[in-house]
Design an enzyme around this catalytic site. Sequence first.
Site, short mmCIF file in Angstrom:
data_model
loop_
_atom_site.label_atom_id
_atom_site.label_comp_id
_atom_site.label_asym_id
_atom_site.label_seq_id
_atom_site.Cartn_x
_atom_site.Cartn_y
_atom_site.Cartn_z
N LYS A 22 0.59 -1.10 0.03
CA LYS A 22 -0.02 -0.05 -0.03
C LYS A 22 0.83 1.13 0.06
O LYS A 22 0.46 2.16 -0.64
CB LYS A 22 -0.94 -0.12 1.31
CG LYS A 22 -1.54 1.19 1.55
CD LYS A 22 -2.19 1.35 2.84
CE LYS A 22 -1.40 1.37 4.15
NZ LYS A 22 -1.26 2.68 4.63
N ASN A 23 1.82 1.24 0.80
CA ASN A 23 2.70 2.46 1.24
C ASN A 23 3.57 2.81 -0.06
O ASN A 23 4.26 3.87 0.00
CB ASN A 23 3.13 2.65 2.48
CG ASN A 23 2.54 2.70 3.59
OD1 ASN A 23 1.26 3.18 3.11
ND2 ASN A 23 2.55 2.34 4.98
N CYS A 117 -3.95 12.89 13.49
CA CYS A 117 -4.25 11.58 13.30
C CYS A 117 -4.52 10.72 14.48
O CYS A 117 -4.25 11.11 15.50
CB CYS A 117 -3.14 10.83 12.54
SG CYS A 117 -3.43 10.76 10.85
N ARG A 122 0.80 14.61 13.11
CA ARG A 122 1.65 14.01 11.60
C ARG A 122 1.88 15.54 11.12
O ARG A 122 1.21 16.00 9.97
CB ARG A 122 0.63 13.40 11.02
CG ARG A 122 -0.07 12.06 11.43
CD ARG A 122 0.71 10.79 11.59
NE ARG A 122 0.92 10.50 10.36
CZ ARG A 122 0.43 9.66 9.69
NH1 ARG A 122 -0.87 9.07 10.02
NH2 ARG A 122 1.08 8.96 8.53
N ASP A 308 4.63 0.66 11.68
CA ASP A 308 3.25 -0.07 11.49
C ASP A 308 3.38 -1.50 11.76
O ASP A 308 2.56 -2.33 11.56
CB ASP A 308 3.19 -0.24 9.81
CG ASP A 308 3.29 1.42 9.36
OD1 ASP A 308 3.07 2.40 10.47
OD2 ASP A 308 3.59 1.58 8.27
N ARG A 400 -8.51 -0.25 4.86
CA ARG A 400 -7.83 0.49 4.00
C ARG A 400 -6.48 0.05 3.71
O ARG A 400 -5.81 0.72 2.85
CB ARG A 400 -7.65 1.94 5.08
CG ARG A 400 -8.93 2.41 5.58
CD ARG A 400 -8.54 3.67 6.55
NE ARG A 400 -7.64 4.76 5.70
CZ ARG A 400 -7.57 5.81 6.12
NH1 ARG A 400 -8.33 6.29 7.04
NH2 ARG A 400 -6.80 6.48 5.28
#
Length: 440
Positions: A22-23, A117, A122, A308, A400
């Site tokens: 995803k990133n 967030c 952030r 993460d 997500r």
Amino acid sequence: MDEFRILGGEPLHGIVKVGGAKNSALPLMAASILTDQPIRLEHVPRLADVDTLSLLLAGLGVESVRGTDGALQMQTVDETPIRAARELVRQMRASFCVLGPLLARRGRAIVPLPGGCNIGPRPVDLHLKGLAALGAELDVVDGDVVARAADLRGAAIDLGGPGGSTVTGTANVLCAAVLARGETILRQAAREPEIADLGHCLNAMGARIAGLGTSTLRITGVGELHGTSYRVIPDRIEAATLAMAAAITRGSVTLDGVIPEHFGIVIDRLRETGCNVEVAPHRLRVAADCRLKPVEIVAEPYPGIPTDVQAQWIALLSLAKGRSTVRDRVFPGRFQHVPELNRLGADVAMAGETALVHGVARLHGRRVTASDLRASAALVLAGLAAEGETIVDEIHHLDRGYEKLDDKLRSLGAAIRRTATAPSQMTNAYHRTVTPTCGP
Ligand code: EPZ
């Protein structure tokens, strides 16, 4: 809204394929703004965030469609829009990655500040500092970053901040520097594999970037970029999460389609806990057959343990035999999962910014609420190991960033199903949600 119902206690067994990162995919999609020629991205995961960014890019004149082969075909058809839709940027912080490409290609950009967030503050000061050093004029007007640049010029830029470098900040400045006049040197650039992936794709589009994978990037600006076809790297965070699912259930799982070096330090730590990890090219087998040993976890920028997977580590170590400590140097306050894990019977106490994880013999299923993407993953891991039924609600956070995680876990033998949250429970879930979400 959906929730997961998990009947814990089933050891996971089998082979599972890991999807695209995803990133990586999100900044790569944003980089399609840099050319009017077609960009074809393979291995882009089917995620809510990818759909949100496609929508945002559509408003910026970039069309994206999934081909019959599953690849995402992107092409700029209108280069006049410069304003990113506020409601979409607010939904997803990664959409701020359109700023650098818009500025470099269209000379102007209006992109809302993504805001705070659920995982802590952030800031975007380093993004703005880097773009300003390239010659952009930047103002913040009513919550929007308004940027102009008649002519970007190469510069020496240091992207170091209090939490290390910045991943999406490096992506933004890199995308602007590839079309700047002259040479740019980015020091303390993020070394994350997702940034190297972006750099490789930009080079395939005609950019000249040296030093990818290191903290010093040398970029020689070019006049134009062209189209390309590019394959996104495997998702190291999904891979690490699945590896930990194998470990927490004392199962044996083979991850297929991974780059083990991208999460080498996670593999090292899993071995320290007593897991058996066998590494082969593009494959990894993780097996555990007894209670794990405690370890010390410090989340740091790459090649350190990724922030993460910090939440997933706490879930795993909550069942280890002894006391572990977990700190997060990237997002020091990213511990919203702790109270929910404790509701499942974990014994985790915060001492300042360190989580003290006292391993317990068993967790007990009950309803818990996910506060963000990786917190959801941690609750799912805990649920897989807990006695009885765990219901994880607010699963939209998980959707997500994990493509069909429930299907993947079920294929490994987990008793997990997705159901619609009952209206009465939705009210509870709503009241327990602390702040509006702004995700990855
Ligand atoms: C990226 O976010 C990831 N998102 C995050 O993934 C990940 O947690 C994070 O990097 C760290 O690895 C994407 O790639 C889309 P940062 P990013 O800028 O780029 C400070 C997930 O779960 N900082 O690298 O927004 C910041 O406060 C997520 O998939 C500044 O001080 O993170 C933090 O301490 C969520 N000034 C540190 O740098 C800035 O201008 C790293 O943040 C920018 C950041």
